[in-house]
Motif scaffolding. Structure first.
Motif, PDB file in Angstrom:
ATOM      1  N   VAL A   2     -37.042  22.927  72.677  1.00 57.61           N
ATOM      2  CA  VAL A   2     -35.800  22.146  72.762  1.00 57.61           C
ATOM      3  C   VAL A   2     -35.922  20.875  71.933  1.00 57.61           C
ATOM      4  CG1 VAL A   2     -34.282  20.854  74.307  1.00 57.61           C
ATOM      5  CG2 VAL A   2     -35.143  23.089  75.006  1.00 57.61           C
ATOM      6  N   GLN A   3     -37.076  20.203  72.022  1.00 58.56           N
ATOM      7  CA  GLN A   3     -37.270  18.961  71.279  1.00 58.56           C
ATOM      8  C   GLN A   3     -37.085  19.174  69.784  1.00 58.56           C
ATOM      9  OE1 GLN A   3     -41.115  17.429  72.241  1.00 58.56           O
ATOM     10  NE2 GLN A   3     -40.669  17.288  74.413  1.00 58.56           N
ATOM     11  N   ALA A   4     -37.532  20.328  69.285  1.00 56.05           N
ATOM     12  CA  ALA A   4     -37.457  20.616  67.852  1.00 56.05           C
ATOM     13  C   ALA A   4     -36.022  20.721  67.362  1.00 56.05           C
ATOM     14  CB  ALA A   4     -38.217  21.903  67.546  1.00 56.05           C
ATOM     15  N   LEU A   5     -35.089  20.984  68.240  1.00 57.96           N
ATOM     16  CA  LEU A   5     -33.688  21.041  67.836  1.00 57.96           C
ATOM     17  C   LEU A   5     -33.228  19.726  67.219  1.00 57.96           C
ATOM     18  CD1 LEU A   5     -32.053  22.959  70.816  1.00 57.96           C
ATOM     19  CD2 LEU A   5     -32.295  23.774  68.467  1.00 57.96           C
ATOM     20  N   GLY A   6     -33.828  18.635  67.652  1.00 59.07           N
ATOM     21  CA  GLY A   6     -33.464  17.329  67.113  1.00 59.07           C
ATOM     22  C   GLY A   6     -33.677  17.223  65.620  1.00 59.07           C
ATOM     23  N   TYR A   7     -34.605  18.012  65.095  1.00 60.33           N
ATOM     24  CA  TYR A   7     -34.868  17.988  63.653  1.00 60.33           C
ATOM     25  C   TYR A   7     -33.788  18.740  62.866  1.00 60.33           C
ATOM     26  CZ  TYR A   7     -39.350  16.013  64.865  1.00 60.33           C
ATOM     27  OH  TYR A   7     -40.343  15.201  65.359  1.00 60.33           O
ATOM     28  N   GLN A   8     -32.873  19.401  63.567  1.00 60.48           N
ATOM     29  CA  GLN A   8     -31.766  20.094  62.913  1.00 60.48           C
ATOM     30  C   GLN A   8     -30.612  19.136  62.619  1.00 60.48           C
ATOM     31  OE1 GLN A   8     -32.105  23.323  61.936  1.00 60.48           O
ATOM     32  NE2 GLN A   8     -34.172  22.966  62.683  1.00 60.48           N
ATOM     33  N   GLY A   9     -30.738  17.909  63.087  1.00 67.20           N
ATOM     34  CA  GLY A   9     -29.717  16.899  62.819  1.00 67.20           C
ATOM     35  C   GLY A   9     -28.471  17.094  63.657  1.00 67.20           C
ATOM     36  N   GLY A  10     -27.365  16.648  63.122  1.00 68.14           N
ATOM     37  CA  GLY A  10     -26.102  16.671  63.832  1.00 68.14           C
ATOM     38  C   GLY A  10     -25.680  18.047  64.306  1.00 68.14           C
ATOM     39  N   ALA A  11     -26.168  19.093  63.652  1.00 68.82           N
ATOM     40  CA  ALA A  11     -25.817  20.456  64.049  1.00 68.82           C
ATOM     41  C   ALA A  11     -26.294  20.775  65.459  1.00 68.82           C
ATOM     42  CB  ALA A  11     -26.408  21.464  63.063  1.00 68.82           C
ATOM     43  N   ALA A  12     -27.326  20.079  65.913  1.00 65.66           N
ATOM     44  CA  ALA A  12     -27.893  20.336  67.237  1.00 65.66           C
ATOM     45  C   ALA A  12     -27.362  19.384  68.302  1.00 65.66           C
ATOM     46  CB  ALA A  12     -29.421  20.236  67.172  1.00 65.66           C
TER      47      ALA A  12
END
Length: 72
Positions: A2-12
């Motif tokens: 879940v934390q890694a989603l933050g690296y997807q930027g605004g899309a996440a």
């Protein structure tokens, strides 16, 4: 994960916002951490909603996020 989603930027942003409100405290804490990787005006209001979270780990994740933002 879940934390890694933050690296997807605004899309996440939307999915992390929803996860931060869910029933699973570990997912809420991970979502708060992930949100810390997104630069968006909405991020602040989403995180502000977690200030009074019932789980201490979620509040700790929020404190770590605030410490990181302030450069500590």
């Amino acid at each position: 994960m879940v934390q890694a989603l933050g690296y997807q930027g605004g899309a996440a942003l939307e999915i992390l916002s929803e996860l931060s409100k869910g029933d699973d405290s570990q997912a809420r804490a991970a979502a708060v951490t992930g949100l810390g990787h997104i630069s968006s005006p909405l991020e602040g209001s989403i995180l502000q909603d977690r200030i009074n979270d019932r789980d201490p780990e979620v509040r700790r994740a929020l404190i770590r996020r605030c410490d990181k933002a302030s450069g500590q």
